[in-house]
Write a protein that holds these residues in place. Structure first.
Motif, PDB file in Angstrom:
ATOM      1  N   PHE A   1       0.831  -1.203   0.000  1.00  0.00           N
ATOM      2  CA  PHE A   1       0.000   0.000   0.000  1.00  0.00           C
ATOM      3  C   PHE A   1       0.866   1.254   0.000  1.00  0.00           C
ATOM      4  O   PHE A   1       0.607   2.206  -0.734  1.00  0.00           O
ATOM      5  CB  PHE A   1      -0.937  -0.017   1.213  1.00  0.00           C
ATOM      6  CG  PHE A   1      -1.776   1.210   1.336  1.00  0.00           C
ATOM      7  CD1 PHE A   1      -2.833   1.433   0.467  1.00  0.00           C
ATOM      8  CD2 PHE A   1      -1.502   2.166   2.307  1.00  0.00           C
ATOM      9  CE1 PHE A   1      -3.607   2.583   0.562  1.00  0.00           C
ATOM     10  CE2 PHE A   1      -2.264   3.310   2.415  1.00  0.00           C
ATOM     11  CZ  PHE A   1      -3.318   3.519   1.540  1.00  0.00           C
ATOM     12  N   LEU A   2       1.919   1.263   0.816  1.00  0.00           N
ATOM     13  CA  LEU A   2       2.826   2.414   0.849  1.00  0.00           C
ATOM     14  C   LEU A   2       3.526   2.614  -0.502  1.00  0.00           C
ATOM     15  O   LEU A   2       3.742   3.749  -0.930  1.00  0.00           O
ATOM     16  CB  LEU A   2       3.857   2.247   1.958  1.00  0.00           C
ATOM     17  CG  LEU A   2       3.324   2.353   3.389  1.00  0.00           C
ATOM     18  CD1 LEU A   2       4.445   2.059   4.390  1.00  0.00           C
ATOM     19  CD2 LEU A   2       2.722   3.714   3.637  1.00  0.00           C
TER      20      LEU A   2
ATOM     21  N   MET B   1       1.812   7.050  -6.616  1.00  0.00           N
ATOM     22  CA  MET B   1       0.790   8.046  -6.957  1.00  0.00           C
ATOM     23  C   MET B   1       1.282   9.461  -6.655  1.00  0.00           C
ATOM     24  O   MET B   1       1.070  10.383  -7.450  1.00  0.00           O
ATOM     25  CB  MET B   1      -0.509   7.746  -6.203  1.00  0.00           C
ATOM     26  CG  MET B   1      -1.202   6.501  -6.709  1.00  0.00           C
ATOM     27  SD  MET B   1      -2.619   5.922  -5.747  1.00  0.00           S
ATOM     28  CE  MET B   1      -3.441   7.375  -5.254  1.00  0.00           C
ATOM     29  N   ILE B   2       1.960   9.636  -5.528  1.00  0.00           N
ATOM     30  CA  ILE B   2       2.505  10.957  -5.178  1.00  0.00           C
ATOM     31  C   ILE B   2       3.550  11.385  -6.204  1.00  0.00           C
ATOM     32  O   ILE B   2       3.590  12.555  -6.616  1.00  0.00           O
ATOM     33  CB  ILE B   2       3.083  10.941  -3.749  1.00  0.00           C
ATOM     34  CG1 ILE B   2       1.946  10.855  -2.740  1.00  0.00           C
ATOM     35  CG2 ILE B   2       3.954  12.164  -3.494  1.00  0.00           C
ATOM     36  CD1 ILE B   2       2.405  10.638  -1.311  1.00  0.00           C
ATOM     37  N   ASP B   3       4.391  10.453  -6.636  1.00  0.00           N
ATOM     38  CA  ASP B   3       5.407  10.772  -7.636  1.00  0.00           C
ATOM     39  C   ASP B   3       4.766  11.189  -8.953  1.00  0.00           C
ATOM     40  O   ASP B   3       5.208  12.165  -9.581  1.00  0.00           O
ATOM     41  CB  ASP B   3       6.327   9.572  -7.851  1.00  0.00           C
ATOM     42  CG  ASP B   3       7.476   9.903  -8.771  1.00  0.00           C
ATOM     43  OD1 ASP B   3       8.183  10.893  -8.502  1.00  0.00           O
ATOM     44  OD2 ASP B   3       7.658   9.172  -9.768  1.00  0.00           O
ATOM     45  N   ILE B   4       3.718  10.506  -9.358  1.00  0.00           N
ATOM     46  CA  ILE B   4       3.024  10.858 -10.605  1.00  0.00           C
ATOM     47  C   ILE B   4       2.414  12.249 -10.498  1.00  0.00           C
ATOM     48  O   ILE B   4       2.526  13.066 -11.417  1.00  0.00           O
ATOM     49  CB  ILE B   4       1.962   9.791 -10.944  1.00  0.00           C
ATOM     50  CG1 ILE B   4       2.650   8.492 -11.363  1.00  0.00           C
ATOM     51  CG2 ILE B   4       1.028  10.284 -12.039  1.00  0.00           C
ATOM     52  CD1 ILE B   4       1.715   7.311 -11.498  1.00  0.00           C
TER      53      ILE B   4
END
Length: 156
Positions: free
Chosen positions: A25-26, A32-35
């Motif tokens: 999950f992490l 997602m944060i990087d994208i």
């Protein structure tokens, strides 16, 4: 070799799976944060470049003309350019930040100090008998300052 795989299989049968789920999950959240950050950085770069290309279209990349009352023309556009400068600043690597700030300060100071008289003096051909002025051509200085700012949009 079979014993090796059997040991691994027994290990996974006895170990709880929740740590692997948490790490998975992490990993998905980090991806997602990087994208999202890549999209934000791309948007900031595009805005910065578009602001320069649209607001200063008569003077950059191909110099067509200096607008009348150049000081007012440039200083009116500085707040929007400064906002895009601040947004892009978040994505500049820390080691390049002092140079980025210095390039912006040089550009801002040039825009505030440029006057129609300086442009007129630079455009006049030197009269015979007078030594040529030591002042650099404002067009060249302006293009160099813009190029210095735009080089910060080409990082990986």
């Amino acid at each position: 070799m079979n014993e090796f795989f059997e040991q691994i299989a027994v290990y996974f049968e006895t170990v709880p799976l929740w740590p692997f789920l948490i790490f998975g999950f992490l990993g998905v959240v980090a991806l997602m944060i990087d994208i999202v950050n890549r999209k934000r950085r791309t948007y900031a770069i595009e805005n910065f470049r578009a602001t320069i290309e649209e607001e200063l279209a008569d003077m950059y990349p191909v110099h067509k003309r200096w607008p009348k009352n150049i000081n007012h023309y440039l200083t009116v556009r500085l707040p929007e350019m400064h906002q895009n400068f601040e947004v892009l600043r978040v994505f500049i690597p820390q080691k390049n930040l002092p140079e980025y700030n210095a390039d912006w300060n040089n550009f801002r100071d040039f825009c505030r100090n440029l006057t129609d008289e300086k442009i007129a003096a630079a455009e006049q051909s030197p009269v015979s008998g007078q030594p040529p002025s030591n002042e650099p051509d404002p067009k060249e200085v302006f293009h160099k300052l813009i190029e210095n700012l735009l080089k910060h949009t080409h990082f990986k």
